[in-house]
Design a protein around this motif. Structure first.
Motif, PDB file in Angstrom:
ATOM      1  N   LEU A  16      49.430  38.108  42.787  1.00  0.00           N
ATOM      2  CA  LEU A  16      50.830  37.758  42.139  1.00  0.00           C
ATOM      3  C   LEU A  16      51.509  38.940  41.596  1.00  0.00           C
ATOM      4  O   LEU A  16      52.817  39.041  41.811  1.00  0.00           O
ATOM      5  N   THR A  17      50.655  39.894  41.069  1.00  0.00           N
ATOM      6  CA  THR A  17      51.789  41.105  40.339  1.00  0.00           C
ATOM      7  C   THR A  17      51.716  42.407  41.329  1.00  0.00           C
ATOM      8  O   THR A  17      52.468  43.102  40.946  1.00  0.00           O
ATOM      9  N   GLY A  18      50.976  42.102  42.442  1.00  0.00           N
ATOM     10  CA  GLY A  18      50.583  43.726  43.115  1.00  0.00           C
ATOM     11  C   GLY A  18      49.877  44.489  42.129  1.00  0.00           C
ATOM     12  O   GLY A  18      50.137  45.962  42.595  1.00  0.00           O
ATOM     13  N   ARG A  19      49.290  44.516  41.430  1.00  0.00           N
ATOM     14  CA  ARG A  19      48.588  45.498  40.435  1.00  0.00           C
ATOM     15  C   ARG A  19      47.208  44.875  40.183  1.00  0.00           C
ATOM     16  O   ARG A  19      46.753  43.691  40.234  1.00  0.00           O
ATOM     17  N   GLN A  20      46.232  45.745  39.904  1.00  0.00           N
ATOM     18  CA  GLN A  20      44.882  45.603  39.761  1.00  0.00           C
ATOM     19  C   GLN A  20      44.874  44.966  38.050  1.00  0.00           C
ATOM     20  O   GLN A  20      45.606  45.530  37.530  1.00  0.00           O
ATOM     21  N   VAL A  21      44.085  44.046  37.955  1.00  0.00           N
ATOM     22  CA  VAL A  21      44.084  43.445  36.403  1.00  0.00           C
ATOM     23  C   VAL A  21      42.739  44.009  35.896  1.00  0.00           C
ATOM     24  O   VAL A  21      41.811  43.673  36.351  1.00  0.00           O
ATOM     25  N   ALA A  22      43.267  44.639  34.730  1.00  0.00           N
ATOM     26  CA  ALA A  22      41.920  45.391  33.897  1.00  0.00           C
ATOM     27  C   ALA A  22      41.297  44.703  33.066  1.00  0.00           C
ATOM     28  O   ALA A  22      40.251  44.602  32.816  1.00  0.00           O
ATOM     29  N   GLY A  23      41.800  43.392  32.362  1.00  0.00           N
ATOM     30  CA  GLY A  23      41.223  42.847  31.179  1.00  0.00           C
ATOM     31  C   GLY A  23      41.370  41.210  31.581  1.00  0.00           C
ATOM     32  O   GLY A  23      42.073  40.674  32.209  1.00  0.00           O
ATOM     33  N   ASP A  39      28.501  39.297  31.415  1.00  0.00           N
ATOM     34  CA  ASP A  39      27.966  39.998  32.564  1.00  0.00           C
ATOM     35  C   ASP A  39      28.845  39.775  33.881  1.00  0.00           C
ATOM     36  O   ASP A  39      28.962  40.277  34.445  1.00  0.00           O
ATOM     37  N   ALA A  40      29.326  38.546  33.746  1.00  0.00           N
ATOM     38  CA  ALA A  40      29.905  38.011  34.806  1.00  0.00           C
ATOM     39  C   ALA A  40      31.360  38.769  35.008  1.00  0.00           C
ATOM     40  O   ALA A  40      31.889  38.973  35.989  1.00  0.00           O
ATOM     41  N   VAL A  41      32.026  39.035  33.712  1.00  0.00           N
ATOM     42  CA  VAL A  41      33.347  39.504  33.660  1.00  0.00           C
ATOM     43  C   VAL A  41      33.093  41.076  34.107  1.00  0.00           C
ATOM     44  O   VAL A  41      33.943  41.573  34.754  1.00  0.00           O
ATOM     45  N   ARG A  42      32.046  41.699  33.754  1.00  0.00           N
ATOM     46  CA  ARG A  42      31.700  43.149  34.359  1.00  0.00           C
ATOM     47  C   ARG A  42      31.688  42.995  35.668  1.00  0.00           C
ATOM     48  O   ARG A  42      32.285  43.867  36.263  1.00  0.00           O
ATOM     49  N   ALA A  43      30.895  42.175  36.352  1.00  0.00           N
ATOM     50  CA  ALA A  43      30.678  41.882  37.507  1.00  0.00           C
ATOM     51  C   ALA A  43      31.811  41.796  38.333  1.00  0.00           C
ATOM     52  O   ALA A  43      32.050  42.094  39.746  1.00  0.00           O
ATOM     53  N   ALA A  44      32.731  41.021  37.855  1.00  0.00           N
ATOM     54  CA  ALA A  44      33.985  40.657  38.535  1.00  0.00           C
ATOM     55  C   ALA A  44      35.173  41.996  38.785  1.00  0.00           C
ATOM     56  O   ALA A  44      36.184  41.828  39.229  1.00  0.00           O
ATOM     57  N   GLY A  45      34.594  42.871  38.132  1.00  0.00           N
ATOM     58  CA  GLY A  45      35.630  44.151  38.117  1.00  0.00           C
ATOM     59  C   GLY A  45      36.386  44.601  37.137  1.00  0.00           C
ATOM     60  O   GLY A  45      37.284  45.254  37.123  1.00  0.00           O
ATOM     61  N   TYR A  46      36.490  43.563  36.143  1.00  0.00           N
ATOM     62  CA  TYR A  46      37.260  43.992  34.797  1.00  0.00           C
ATOM     63  C   TYR A  46      37.058  45.263  34.090  1.00  0.00           C
ATOM     64  O   TYR A  46      35.668  45.519  34.085  1.00  0.00           O
ATOM     65  N   GLY A  47      37.892  45.833  33.307  1.00  0.00           N
ATOM     66  CA  GLY A  47      37.461  47.028  32.575  1.00  0.00           C
ATOM     67  C   GLY A  47      37.303  46.855  31.119  1.00  0.00           C
ATOM     68  O   GLY A  47      36.512  47.452  30.410  1.00  0.00           O
ATOM     69  N   TYR A  48      37.584  45.728  30.802  1.00  0.00           N
ATOM     70  CA  TYR A  48      37.585  45.219  29.279  1.00  0.00           C
ATOM     71  C   TYR A  48      37.509  43.708  28.998  1.00  0.00           C
ATOM     72  O   TYR A  48      38.219  42.983  30.169  1.00  0.00           O
ATOM     73  N   ALA A  49      37.076  43.068  28.017  1.00  0.00           N
ATOM     74  CA  ALA A  49      37.485  41.594  27.744  1.00  0.00           C
ATOM     75  C   ALA A  49      37.588  41.348  26.193  1.00  0.00           C
ATOM     76  O   ALA A  49      36.947  42.077  25.559  1.00  0.00           O
ATOM     77  N   CYS A  50      38.502  40.650  25.715  1.00  0.00           N
ATOM     78  CA  CYS A  50      38.711  40.399  24.271  1.00  0.00           C
ATOM     79  C   CYS A  50      38.162  38.747  23.936  1.00  0.00           C
ATOM     80  O   CYS A  50      38.275  37.965  24.791  1.00  0.00           O
ATOM     81  N   ALA A  51      37.648  39.035  22.696  1.00  0.00           N
ATOM     82  CA  ALA A  51      37.132  37.704  22.415  1.00  0.00           C
ATOM     83  C   ALA A  51      37.843  37.509  21.137  1.00  0.00           C
ATOM     84  O   ALA A  51      39.029  37.987  20.847  1.00  0.00           O
ATOM     85  N   ILE A  52      37.364  36.957  20.157  1.00  0.00           N
ATOM     86  CA  ILE A  52      37.741  36.734  18.810  1.00  0.00           C
ATOM     87  C   ILE A  52      36.823  37.221  17.959  1.00  0.00           C
ATOM     88  O   ILE A  52      36.847  38.517  17.195  1.00  0.00           O
ATOM     89  N   ASP A  53      35.650  36.652  17.712  1.00  0.00           N
ATOM     90  CA  ASP A  53      34.587  37.186  16.704  1.00  0.00           C
ATOM     91  C   ASP A  53      33.523  36.976  17.438  1.00  0.00           C
ATOM     92  O   ASP A  53      32.656  35.909  17.685  1.00  0.00           O
TER      93      ASP A  53
END
Length: 275
Positions: free
Chosen positions: A189-196, A210-224
């Protein structure tokens, strides 16, 4: 520790080669301060306290500015810390991809010269927040709206999954679609790599991380994120309409006491083209 020279050999005046079995030291940065916003608009009907008025947002960002702090998106924040240049930066994130971001939040951010990350739902383009049973119904960004934001300097478009489901309750097939599928759709949609990615409801466990890392993301945000730590379980601080200057000061101070540092090595995983 170097081994002492042999006192019986006057020619032995150099230290031996350093040990190679010592584990490397991973540099760490101070706890990151990441603000979590959602909708920006009318607060009169807000059962989940997720809405901030444009005027309150303006005063909150002004509070940051007066203290020498600057809001940026998550990819920029992590990349700056990896370079040792993160002092004075705070992360600004907006969950769910509400359409009111473009109308109400973006002008305020631009007035202060701040950036942000917008976590969107490519499986609900142009839809509403159907996952909130109490309402009110709020329109979400359309495909064109996301494209326009992706082309705006200082803004990062990242994933909130496909449809806003609790990923810790998803089976493996649904987890793969929500995590990997949303990244692929947003990249197209954006023509850019999605980092997070931002975990819906803030819930995460080791399987999901682990699934997020394996999908190629560079980071992920939670709350706590509880016992999890690191760049795939980044904690954030909820900011709402009731957060006046003294509450912001308290939350900012407590964050440095309660949060753990983030390993710098993981921050290098943020793709350059996504910053």
């Amino acid at each position: 520790m170097p081994v002492a020279a042999d006192p019986t050999d006057p020619t032995d005046s150099t230290d031996p080669a350093p040990r190679t079995d010592t584990p490397p030291v991973v540099p760490r940065v101070a706890p990151l301060w990441v603000a979590m916003y959602h909708s920006v608009g009318d607060c009169s009907d807000d059962p989940y306290r997720i809405t901030v008025s444009p005027d309150r947002l303006d005063r909150q960002l002004g509070w940051l500015h007066r203290r020498g702090l600057r809001g940026v998106g998550m990819a920029d924040l992590l990349a700056a810390h990896a370079r040792g240049e993160g002092k004075g930066l705070v992360g600004l994130t907006f969950d769910d991809g509400y359409a009111d971001f473009a109308d109400h939040a973006l002008p305020v951010l631009q007035r202060w010269g701040f950036g942000a990350t917008v976590f969107v739902l490519p499986g609900r383009l142009g839809g509403t927040n159907e996952w909130d049973p109490l309402g009110p119904r709020k329109p979400l960004l359309s495909a064109n709206g996301i494209r326009r934001l992706a082309d705006t300097e200082g803004l990062e478009i990242a994933s909130h999954g496909l449809t806003h489901v609790d990923l810790t309750l998803a089976d493996d097939a649904l987890l793969g679609a929500e995590v990997g599928g949303s990244r692929a759709l947003l990249s197209e949609l954006t023509g850019r790599q999605v980092a997070g990615l931002c975990y819906p409801y803030g819930t995460v466990d080791q399987r999901v991380a682990d699934a997020v890392r394996a999908a190629g993301y560079g980071y992920a945000c939670a709350i706590d994120p509880g016992p999890l730590t690191g760049v795939f379980a980044l904690p954030r601080v909820h900011i709402g309409e009731n957060d006046t200057s003294w509450r912001l000061r308290l939350k900012y101070g407590l964050n440095r006491l309660r949060r753990r540092p983030v390993p710098l090595a993981a921050a290098d995983a943020v793709p350059e083209e996504a910053r």
